[in-house]
Design a protein around this motif. Sequence first.
Motif, mmCIF file in Angstrom:
data_model
loop_
_atom_site.group_PDB
_atom_site.id
_atom_site.type_symbol
_atom_site.label_atom_id
_atom_site.label_comp_id
_atom_site.label_asym_id
_atom_site.label_seq_id
_atom_site.Cartn_x
_atom_site.Cartn_y
_atom_site.Cartn_z
ATOM 1 N N UNK A 311 0.839 -1.207 0.000
ATOM 2 C CA UNK A 311 0.000 0.000 0.000
ATOM 3 C C UNK A 311 0.871 1.254 0.000
ATOM 4 N N UNK A 312 0.562 2.172 -0.894
ATOM 5 C CA UNK A 312 1.362 3.394 -1.060
ATOM 6 C C UNK A 312 1.094 4.379 0.087
ATOM 7 N N UNK A 313 2.078 5.257 0.380
ATOM 8 C CA UNK A 313 1.905 6.191 1.496
ATOM 9 C C UNK A 313 0.718 7.132 1.312
ATOM 10 N N UNK A 314 0.426 7.531 0.057
ATOM 11 C CA UNK A 314 -0.703 8.462 -0.147
ATOM 12 C C UNK A 314 -2.038 7.815 0.220
ATOM 13 N N UNK A 315 -2.113 6.461 0.142
ATOM 14 C CA UNK A 315 -3.341 5.769 0.539
ATOM 15 C C UNK A 315 -3.459 5.818 2.070
ATOM 16 N N UNK A 316 -2.356 5.563 2.738
ATOM 17 C CA UNK A 316 -2.357 5.561 4.211
ATOM 18 C C UNK A 316 -2.636 6.972 4.744
ATOM 19 N N UNK A 317 -2.053 7.963 4.088
ATOM 20 C CA UNK A 317 -2.169 9.340 4.586
ATOM 21 C C UNK A 317 -3.445 10.034 4.111
ATOM 22 N N UNK A 318 -4.209 9.359 3.264
ATOM 23 C CA UNK A 318 -5.472 9.929 2.787
ATOM 24 C C UNK A 318 -5.280 11.120 1.861
ATOM 25 N N UNK A 319 -4.134 11.151 1.156
ATOM 26 C CA UNK A 319 -3.853 12.292 0.256
ATOM 27 C C UNK A 319 -4.614 12.170 -1.063
ATOM 28 N N UNK A 320 -5.202 10.996 -1.327
ATOM 29 C CA UNK A 320 -5.810 10.746 -2.634
ATOM 30 C C UNK A 320 -4.806 9.968 -3.479
ATOM 31 N N UNK A 321 -5.313 8.955 -4.198
ATOM 32 C CA UNK A 321 -4.402 8.104 -4.980
ATOM 33 C C UNK A 321 -4.895 7.947 -6.408
ATOM 34 N N UNK A 322 -3.968 7.585 -7.273
ATOM 35 C CA UNK A 322 -4.301 7.313 -8.671
ATOM 36 C C UNK A 322 -3.287 6.293 -9.213
ATOM 37 N N UNK A 323 -2.969 6.354 -10.498
ATOM 38 C CA UNK A 323 -2.049 5.372 -11.115
ATOM 39 C C UNK A 323 -0.763 5.110 -10.314
ATOM 40 N N UNK A 324 -0.141 6.154 -9.729
ATOM 41 C CA UNK A 324 1.145 5.900 -9.062
ATOM 42 C C UNK A 324 1.071 4.893 -7.913
ATOM 43 N N UNK A 325 -0.143 4.609 -7.402
ATOM 44 C CA UNK A 325 -0.197 3.618 -6.307
ATOM 45 C C UNK A 325 0.195 2.239 -6.830
ATOM 46 N N UNK A 326 -0.081 1.964 -8.116
ATOM 47 C CA UNK A 326 0.364 0.686 -8.706
ATOM 48 C C UNK A 326 1.890 0.650 -8.826
ATOM 49 N N UNK A 327 2.489 1.791 -9.116
ATOM 50 C CA UNK A 327 3.957 1.840 -9.276
ATOM 51 C C UNK A 327 4.631 1.583 -7.926
ATOM 52 N N UNK A 328 4.070 2.146 -6.865
ATOM 53 C CA UNK A 328 4.617 1.874 -5.519
ATOM 54 C C UNK A 328 4.577 0.362 -5.253
ATOM 55 N N UNK A 329 3.420 -0.259 -5.540
ATOM 56 C CA UNK A 329 3.302 -1.707 -5.297
ATOM 57 C C UNK A 329 4.341 -2.478 -6.098
ATOM 58 N N UNK A 330 4.566 -2.079 -7.352
ATOM 59 C CA UNK A 330 5.572 -2.781 -8.168
ATOM 60 C C UNK A 330 6.937 -2.650 -7.491
ATOM 61 N N UNK A 331 7.254 -1.455 -6.967
ATOM 62 C CA UNK A 331 8.529 -1.259 -6.272
ATOM 63 C C UNK A 331 8.666 -2.232 -5.104
ATOM 64 N N UNK A 332 7.618 -2.334 -4.274
ATOM 65 C CA UNK A 332 7.665 -3.248 -3.113
ATOM 66 C C UNK A 332 7.826 -4.701 -3.579
ATOM 67 N N UNK A 333 7.131 -5.052 -4.658
ATOM 68 C CA UNK A 333 7.190 -6.440 -5.163
ATOM 69 C C UNK A 333 8.609 -6.767 -5.637
ATOM 70 N N UNK A 334 9.230 -5.835 -6.384
ATOM 71 C CA UNK A 334 10.572 -6.125 -6.922
ATOM 72 C C UNK A 334 11.586 -6.288 -5.792
ATOM 73 N N UNK A 335 11.456 -5.473 -4.733
ATOM 74 C CA UNK A 335 12.358 -5.650 -3.582
ATOM 75 C C UNK A 335 12.149 -7.045 -2.996
#
Length: 451
Positions: A311-335
């Motif tokens: 889960x991307x930080x903007x989801x946790x912080x309630x900033x509003x999310x869009x496409x970049x939340x998928x990119x964050x997940x990809x980053x976590x997956x690759x690690x």
Amino acid sequence: MATDLVSASHSAASGAARKRRRFGWDDPSPAFYTEDAGLRFQPSSHLMMIPQHKSIVDAPQYSSCSQKLLAHQLAAPRKKSPPWQEDDKDGHFNFKLGDDLTSRYKILQKMGEGTFGRVLECWDRDSREIVAIKVIRSAEKYREAAMIEVDILRILSKHDRDGSRGCVQIRRWFDYRNHICIVFEKLGPSLFDFLKANDYRPFSVDLVREFGRQLLESVACLAKHVTPCAHGVPGIADMHSLSLIHTDLKPENILLVSTEYTKVVDRKNTTKHSLYMKRVPKSSRVKLIDFGSTTYDKECSFSIVSTRHYRAPEVILGCGWSYPCDIWSVGCILVELCSGEVLFQTHENLEHLAMMERVLGLIPPHVIRRSTEKARDYFRHGKRLNWPDRSTSGESIRAVHRLPRLRDLIVEHADKCANLLVDILERMLKYDPYDRPTAREALNHPFFQDI
Ligand SMILES: Nc1ncnc2c1ncn2[C@@H]1O[C@H](COP(=O)(O)OP(=O)(O)OP(=O)(O)O)[C@@H](O)[C@H]1O
């Protein structure tokens, strides 16, 4: 479906749980019988039947159980559906191996189970292929969600007729005894299953690159899709924006297409006295599954999405999310694929943010300023994370403290190209979603260009 996975002793704290976490399943509830033969195709209100495609799955390796059932079934005449049985208490479809699911499919084995339902390996008597059928739980909310998933799968399948774009292909769907059943091409194990069977030994950087490249291609296709012009004029393209965000990318939802693997010596663990082997997939081809949480981009959404660890930080912080939340997940997956372990093994917001700061550095003030009133509570004077002052336990503090910096983690595990990998991961794991690359931009990074 996005979940906060429940663990007995919450979060990072439980030592053994650091390796992994899993869902708790199995439970019973009533359903109703719809038709004599048990099969009722949904009238195509907003949905149409999908034409059959030839299976593109590599020659599958069947279990001996599947082989026996298959041999028997090929000889057996077509039967009517078995007698009606009550669902289990959670509305899951009850079945026995060898039962028929409508007169068309024979149930060979259970392949998986999730929040939405059970996935069964079945023999399709009509198309004469093995398929995976997701049998959705009978409760109305799951049925409704399943119809949205069917809708999205149909759109994807329309844009990916040859199945080359890395999303699982739907064959058709039907409504059987109050269970929506979605018929898919049969794929192999998930990257999570593969890691687990390998005792969480990480993948090589070459494989991480291959998986990452395909994953980003799929994410790019979901966001935007290009098809040749309707008039077929070469060089001219119609841009069709699908505007889709997966929102639940995780190793469990990335399936190897083939079940085949080889065993090689695991040099890292092998010593003078003991030889260790590890599994390596024969083919690196993967496909994305589980479009149950996929949404259309509405500029910015504020609901809670994604499985906790991805889960991307903007989801946790309630900033509003869009496409970049998928990119964050990809980053976590690759690690995770590179290290063998979940990057943020937690179930709690403040601890999660503390882990992010430990691995990635401080959350910038302008990101904190965008967060909701409630989320600002995680920060002292709206500036610094209230950690460890507001931590829930000493074990939690130690778990955060044990985490290495991103660079150190990658350098420890990567067998090559560590600098390039760190560079692209740092970009994908930017706190500010506007600073993250799009999937297309990430694909142009030298890490993915390296062959
Ligand atoms: N096409 C397929 N081929 C092989 N196995 C599959 C296929 N689709 C799903 N599975 C297996 O079934 C499991 C559950 O599938 P899926 O993730 O679609 O269900 P879900 O109920 O939406 O799960 P979740 O709780 O993660 O949302 C997968 O993790 C995978 O092991």
